[in-house]
Design a protein around this motif. Structure first.
Motif, PDB file in Angstrom:
ATOM      1  N   PRO A 152       1.179  -1.301  -0.166  1.00 54.98           N
ATOM      2  CA  PRO A 152      -0.232  -0.017  -0.304  1.00 54.98           C
ATOM      3  C   PRO A 152       1.241   1.345  -0.409  1.00 54.98           C
ATOM      4  CG  PRO A 152       0.060  -0.816   1.745  1.00 54.98           C
ATOM      5  CD  PRO A 152       0.596  -1.677   0.861  1.00 54.98           C
ATOM      6  N   SER A 153       0.115   1.871  -0.756  1.00 58.79           N
ATOM      7  CA  SER A 153       0.724   3.705  -0.607  1.00 58.79           C
ATOM      8  C   SER A 153       1.099   3.761   1.110  1.00 58.79           C
ATOM      9  CB  SER A 153       0.040   4.424  -1.113  1.00 58.79           C
ATOM     10  OG  SER A 153       0.176   6.226  -1.036  1.00 58.79           O
ATOM     11  N   GLY A 154       2.716   4.665   1.124  1.00 60.65           N
ATOM     12  CA  GLY A 154       3.430   4.952   2.255  1.00 60.65           C
ATOM     13  C   GLY A 154       4.066   3.535   3.538  1.00 60.65           C
ATOM     14  N   SER A 155       4.194   2.076   2.014  1.00 65.06           N
ATOM     15  CA  SER A 155       4.882   1.833   3.177  1.00 65.06           C
ATOM     16  C   SER A 155       6.170   1.926   3.342  1.00 65.06           C
ATOM     17  CB  SER A 155       4.425   0.281   1.877  1.00 65.06           C
ATOM     18  OG  SER A 155       5.569   0.022   0.525  1.00 65.06           O
ATOM     19  N   PRO A 156       7.096   1.462   3.497  1.00 63.95           N
ATOM     20  CA  PRO A 156       8.856   1.867   3.734  1.00 63.95           C
ATOM     21  C   PRO A 156       9.079   1.584   2.309  1.00 63.95           C
ATOM     22  CG  PRO A 156       8.141   0.369   5.724  1.00 63.95           C
ATOM     23  CD  PRO A 156       7.231   0.804   5.204  1.00 63.95           C
ATOM     24  N   LEU A 157       8.214   1.120   1.392  1.00 65.53           N
ATOM     25  CA  LEU A 157       9.381   0.719   0.117  1.00 65.53           C
ATOM     26  C   LEU A 157       9.229   2.343  -1.037  1.00 65.53           C
ATOM     27  CD1 LEU A 157       7.971  -3.068  -0.834  1.00 65.53           C
ATOM     28  CD2 LEU A 157      10.137  -2.691  -0.091  1.00 65.53           C
ATOM     29  N   LEU A 192      17.776   5.756   1.574  1.00 64.27           N
ATOM     30  CA  LEU A 192      17.103   5.718   3.320  1.00 64.27           C
ATOM     31  C   LEU A 192      16.040   4.944   3.708  1.00 64.27           C
ATOM     32  CD1 LEU A 192      14.948   9.302   1.994  1.00 64.27           C
ATOM     33  CD2 LEU A 192      15.804   8.650   4.261  1.00 64.27           C
ATOM     34  N   ALA A 193      15.935   3.754   3.227  1.00 56.85           N
ATOM     35  CA  ALA A 193      15.280   2.834   3.118  1.00 56.85           C
ATOM     36  C   ALA A 193      16.558   2.157   4.313  1.00 56.85           C
ATOM     37  CB  ALA A 193      14.950   1.613   2.178  1.00 56.85           C
ATOM     38  N   ALA A 194      17.483   1.977   3.386  1.00 57.76           N
ATOM     39  CA  ALA A 194      18.218   1.503   4.153  1.00 57.76           C
ATOM     40  C   ALA A 194      18.922   2.184   5.532  1.00 57.76           C
ATOM     41  CB  ALA A 194      19.927   1.218   3.226  1.00 57.76           C
ATOM     42  N   TRP A 195      19.014   2.764   5.620  1.00 60.48           N
ATOM     43  CA  TRP A 195      19.644   3.698   6.723  1.00 60.48           C
ATOM     44  C   TRP A 195      18.310   3.288   8.041  1.00 60.48           C
ATOM     45  CZ3 TRP A 195      16.961   8.179   9.653  1.00 60.48           C
ATOM     46  CH2 TRP A 195      17.631   8.489  10.442  1.00 60.48           C
ATOM     47  N   PHE A 196      17.188   3.561   7.998  1.00 63.70           N
ATOM     48  CA  PHE A 196      15.716   2.939   9.032  1.00 63.70           C
ATOM     49  C   PHE A 196      15.967   1.667   9.559  1.00 63.70           C
ATOM     50  CE2 PHE A 196      13.397   6.324   6.416  1.00 63.70           C
ATOM     51  CZ  PHE A 196      12.737   7.324   8.210  1.00 63.70           C
ATOM     52  N   ALA A 197      16.578   0.562   8.039  1.00 63.83           N
ATOM     53  CA  ALA A 197      17.071  -0.508   8.309  1.00 63.83           C
ATOM     54  C   ALA A 197      18.285  -1.077   9.162  1.00 63.83           C
ATOM     55  CB  ALA A 197      16.793  -1.655   7.035  1.00 63.83           C
ATOM     56  N   ALA A 198      19.271   0.151   8.898  1.00 62.92           N
ATOM     57  CA  ALA A 198      20.231  -0.614   9.560  1.00 62.92           C
ATOM     58  C   ALA A 198      20.037  -0.558  11.074  1.00 62.92           C
ATOM     59  CB  ALA A 198      21.684   0.673   9.242  1.00 62.92           C
ATOM     60  N   ARG A 199      18.915   0.644  11.669  1.00 64.40           N
ATOM     61  CA  ARG A 199      19.121   1.313  12.848  1.00 64.40           C
ATOM     62  C   ARG A 199      17.889   0.878  13.319  1.00 64.40           C
ATOM     63  NH1 ARG A 199      21.839   4.562  10.501  1.00 64.40           N
ATOM     64  NH2 ARG A 199      23.268   6.109  11.114  1.00 64.40           N
ATOM     65  N   LYS A 228       9.411  15.010  14.541  1.00 64.58           N
ATOM     66  CA  LYS A 228       8.874  16.322  13.909  1.00 64.58           C
ATOM     67  C   LYS A 228       9.624  16.656  11.900  1.00 64.58           C
ATOM     68  CE  LYS A 228       7.684  18.862  16.501  1.00 64.58           C
ATOM     69  NZ  LYS A 228       8.208  18.634  17.576  1.00 64.58           N
ATOM     70  N   THR A 229      10.969  17.060  12.883  1.00 60.16           N
ATOM     71  CA  THR A 229      12.021  17.303  12.179  1.00 60.16           C
ATOM     72  C   THR A 229      12.777  16.317  10.673  1.00 60.16           C
ATOM     73  OG1 THR A 229      13.134  18.784  13.695  1.00 60.16           O
ATOM     74  CG2 THR A 229      14.509  18.187  11.836  1.00 60.16           C
ATOM     75  N   LEU A 230      12.103  15.263  11.344  1.00 59.25           N
ATOM     76  CA  LEU A 230      13.177  14.076   9.986  1.00 59.25           C
ATOM     77  C   LEU A 230      11.573  13.997   9.041  1.00 59.25           C
ATOM     78  CD1 LEU A 230      14.682  12.164   7.992  1.00 59.25           C
ATOM     79  CD2 LEU A 230      14.331  10.289  10.295  1.00 59.25           C
ATOM     80  N   ALA A 231      10.484  13.947   9.754  1.00 59.13           N
ATOM     81  CA  ALA A 231       8.910  14.366   9.126  1.00 59.13           C
ATOM     82  C   ALA A 231       9.443  15.064   8.000  1.00 59.13           C
ATOM     83  CB  ALA A 231       8.208  14.456  10.394  1.00 59.13           C
ATOM     84  N   GLY A 232      10.015  16.238   8.274  1.00 64.91           N
ATOM     85  CA  GLY A 232       9.211  17.836   7.718  1.00 64.91           C
ATOM     86  C   GLY A 232      11.174  17.673   6.055  1.00 64.91           C
ATOM     87  N   PHE A 233      11.842  16.965   7.011  1.00 61.72           N
ATOM     88  CA  PHE A 233      12.772  16.880   5.653  1.00 61.72           C
ATOM     89  C   PHE A 233      12.645  15.175   4.174  1.00 61.72           C
ATOM     90  CE2 PHE A 233      14.696  20.272   8.258  1.00 61.72           C
ATOM     91  CZ  PHE A 233      15.451  21.089   7.471  1.00 61.72           C
ATOM     92  N   LEU A 234      11.782  14.680   5.022  1.00 62.87           N
ATOM     93  CA  LEU A 234      12.275  13.419   4.363  1.00 62.87           C
ATOM     94  C   LEU A 234      11.429  13.256   2.691  1.00 62.87           C
ATOM     95  CD1 LEU A 234      12.338  10.690   4.632  1.00 62.87           C
ATOM     96  CD2 LEU A 234       9.754  10.614   5.054  1.00 62.87           C
TER      97      LEU A 234
END
Length: 807
Positions: free
Chosen positions: A2-7, A13-20, A51-57
């Protein structure tokens, strides 16, 4: 998927989230989805929710997917420290992703060489403040610089949208939207009571439907406690300084603590108090806006690196600064509003799933009730109301001049642009014409002087700057924040007694008396930045413990009133606070919600009148000036007044029989106007709007004017305009400021409007328990010795002993 999934995220960006071991939060993906739909958006999310990451994502995703040179995203912060902090916290993830995205700051601390280079070769993400953005828009090359701008992100929007800085930013966004029609607007906040109001403020042309509202997921409930003294809750005071040893113990028990104070002077005092009891020598620092930028940067760096155990700070660190090791926030004195308390609590932990820990240190018994009210408001999710108002005319004048510095303009096109900013959406043709006329020649009374002729209108209707020198003058002097000045208190022979805040001195007129340096002084005159006085045997009528104070919010005031009127709440309070209220009920009454209780009683040869109006110190200070003037005309021989956030106490030689006549609404039509015109209040307001509006410059190339020189220039112009052009645009703006900002006249008018119908007058034979906190303030003004605190403690206990007798 669905739209909005990590894919939906680009691979880095996806790899950066996954690494953490992280997954993007739902509101972060919602912000990405809104961006991909080309929608403006307001994100309201708790501190620590990302919030900051949400604004810059969306910016990071777009720059990774379709790399492009030039300025892509503009981030606007209310604080220079926040812009620097965001840069630090944004650069690390970008480096870890291995992507090539440039990020820079542009504030008043940025070097001129770097600023010049940024206009030619801007970064992809630029972090700035409203004032620096306005200056940037005054350059011709910014039409090219901003042509490809895709997004503007306004962080901590609640902190300035409803004030003059918000007016300026709104006008800047209107200009940017004309330069880059596809510009997408984004705003972020943790504490917004009126989301629709901010959506309208953010939207082009005020079209609220064009701005999507995104809610962040709720975080863990904050853990807030009220620190009680080892003895009894004090009768008076508003700083919590009595608790220095207890506060130091909390600092020692936590990793890193921010100790918030409501004023800069209090921050300095608290820092000294803590240092005296810091027997373990723990590293602590102090941070506020009056410190040099080098000192601020040093402290900020030490906090970011975890080298401090505590930092005493003011509102300079209220917003957004993310120091992950902070695990406790201490508020000295009551926070004055639930939104402010929430904002400050958010500096602790910065993790959504962990409770932020905060401690409130009330200064006195009323402040204990206020602190309890704030905690209840936080638990109920109740925020302080956001009050939007029409845009200020001095700010508009500054913006119009900035536009002219960048390029000539036509009247109708600029007016259309200005009206697309919500604060100026109702701006009339006539008022805009007056603004243009003011910048063109200064107005009718000043047009004979070339120094005020900044614009010319060509035959084809185009407006341009009349001479290049005015362009340089504008860039040197533009800005919304006008530094507060201090006045020297001295005798006519030159002997200097010290300094007082201009905000206090501006309320005085010749003949007024006040306590200072242990003396009763009479005002002879205000001479530029000198308050000329003489010693007098007359009693001091006006208190000197003024200075800027945060006003008590109406919502907290209402909650405190509710406590007083509902004994079922009292078991939650400490024994001495509960006893205080019980004795008040036995001796007099407690005011009901909406009721104006007025008590009168004699004491030591004086007659006192105490009104419990709960409208905040600012409104009460103004009311005290007005009521004592009216008492004078009624022959009541007033000697003075004192005020706190909850009550005003006037005292004199004659008994007040009819308090209703002192609180009638027509006081705003007569005494208020006379007071403002006779005092220097209007002159002070005029100085601010004259500086903001560009009529008087603060700086020349290589030299900054002293406060005395600025005062001299504005006072001369003020006198000319008052005499020859009383309807001048800036006099109108000064009146608006004097009425609204400096006297809190809205709350004052509300109080007076309801006084006649809601007043309950109780005449008594002696002081009551509820009156002790405000009457203690009278003693404060008489004490200036090293043992002053001990003397005041004795005075407070004497008053309390008298009030708490039931015989």
């Amino acid at each position: 998927m669905p739209s909005g999934s990590p894919l939906d995220l680009p691979a880095p960006l996806a790899a950066w989230f996954a690494a953490r071991g992280w997954s993007p939060r739902s509101h972060q993906l919602d912000m990405l989805r809104e961006a991909r739909g080309g929608n403006h958006a307001l994100l309201v999310a708790a501190t620590g929710a990302g919030k900051t990451l949400a604004g810059f994502l969306p910016t990071l995703a777009e720059l990774i997917e379709t790399p492009a040179e030039g300025l892509h995203t503009l981030y606007v912060s209310p604080l220079k420290a926040l812009a620097v902090d965001i840069q630090r916290n944004l650069m690390a993830p970008i480096a870890e992703m291995g992507v090539d995205i440039s990020v820079e700051t542009r504030t008043g601390d940025t070097s001129s060489d770097k600023k010049a280079r940024q206009r030619v070769k801007p970064p992809q993400i630029l972090l700035t403040t409203p004032e620096s953005l306005s200056l940037l828009l005054s350059y011709p090359d910014t039409f090219t610089m901003f042509a490809g701008l895709r997004t503007i992100v306004v962080d901590e929007v609640h902190a300035f949208a409803t004030g003059k800085r918000g007016d300026l930013l709104s006008l800047c966004m209107a200009r940017l939207q004309r330069i880059a029609p596809g510009l997408r607007r984004v705003a972020l906040s943790a504490t917004v009571a009126d989301p629709d109001g901010y959506r309208a403020w953010l939207a082009p042309d005020g079209d609220i439907g064009a701005v999507s509202l995104v809610h962040g997921q709720a975080g863990a409930d904050a853990k807030i406690t009220i620190l009680l003294p080892e003895g009894r809750v004090p009768w008076s005071g508003h700083s919590g300084r009595y608790a220095a040893e207890q506060v130091m113990a909390e600092i020692a028990a936590h990793r890193t603590t921010i100790v918030f104070c409501n004023t800069r002077s209090l921050a300095e005092l608290i820092f000294q108090d803590l240092w005296k009891v810091n027997v373990d020598g723990l590293p602590i620092g102090v941070h506020h806006g009056s410190l040099a930028k080098e000192a601020r940067a040093k402290v900020e760096g030490a906090m970011a690196e975890g080298r401090l155990r505590a930092l005493v700070a003011t509102a300079s660190l209220d917003l957004g600064v993310d120091w992950g090791d902070v695990d406790c926030v201490i508020q000295m004195g009551a926070p004055k509003g639930s939104s402010r308390l929430l904002q400050r609590i958010g500096r602790a932990n910065h993790r959504l799933d962990e409770a932020s820990e905060a401690i409130v240190v009330p200064g006195n018994r009323f402040e204990y009730l206020e602190a309890r009210a704030a905690l209840d408001a936080v638990d109920a999710g109740e925020l302080d109301p956001d009050l939007f108002r029409p845009g200020a005319l001095d700010v508009l004048a500054q913006h119009v001049m900035a536009c002219a510095c960048a390029a000539p303009f036509t009247r109708d096109a600029l007016l259309d642009e200005v009206r697309s900013a919500l604060p100026y959406s109702a701006l009339s043709d006539d008022v805009f014409e007056r603004v243009l006329g003011f910048i063109r020649d200064g107005g009718y009374s000043l047009r004979a002087y070339d120094k005020f002729k900044r614009l010319v209108e060509e035959e084809d209707g185009t407006w341009r700057v009349s001479h290049p020198k005015f362009v340089g003058q504008h860039r040197l002097n533009a800005g919304i924040i006008v530094e507060a000045t201090m006045l020297d208190v001295r005798f006519r022979n030159g002997r200097n007694l010290g300094r007082v805040e201009e905000a206090f001195a501006s309320q005085l007129s010749a003949g007024d008396t006040f306590f200072f340096a242990g003396l009763s002084l009479e005002v002879e005159k205000i001479d530029l930045t000198d308050l000329i006085v003489r010693a007098t045997s007359r009693p001091a009528r006006i208190p000197t413990y003024g200075g800027s104070r945060m006003p008590l919010s109406t919502s907290l005031a209402d909650r405190v009133r509710g406590f007083l009127a509902d004994p079922s709440e009292w078991p939650r309070f400490p024994d001495d606070v509960r006893e205080w209220l019980e004795y008040q009920t036995a001796r007099s009454v407690l005011p009901q919600p909406g009721q104006l209780l007025v008590e009168t009683f004699p004491r030591e040869g004086r007659h006192y009148m105490v009104a419990y109006s709960f409208e905040g110190w600012n409104a009460h200070q103004s009311l005290g000036m007005l009521v004592t003037r009216r008492m004078e005309t009624q022959g009541l021989k007033p000697l003075g007044f004192v005020a706190n956030d909850y009550a005003i106490a006037c005292y004199g030689l004659e008994k007040v029989i009819d308090p209703a006549s002192l609180f009638s609404a027509d006081i705003l039509e007569h005494e208020f106007v006379d007071w403002v015109q006779q005092s220097h209040l209007l002159k002070r307001a005029f100085r601010e709007v004259a500086v903001i509006g560009g009529l008087v410059e603060r700086q020349h190339p290589g030299k900054r004017k002293t406060g005395k020189q600025v005062t001299f220039s504005t006072d001369l112009i003020y006198d000319v305009l008052r005499k020859y052009e009383p309807t001048h645009l800036l006099l109108q703006a000064a009146w608006d400021d004097a009425r609204a900002k400096m006297t809190d006249v809205g709350r004052l008018a509300h109080l007076l409007d309801r006084a006649a119908e809601t007043m309950l007058h109780v005449d008594l034979d002696r002081i009551t328990p509820l009156a002790v906190p405000v009457l203690t303030l009278i003693g404060r003004e008489r004490v200036s010795t090293a043992g002053g605190d001990d003397a005041l403690l004795v005075e407070a206990e004497a008053l309390a002993a008298e009030a708490m007798r039931l015989d």
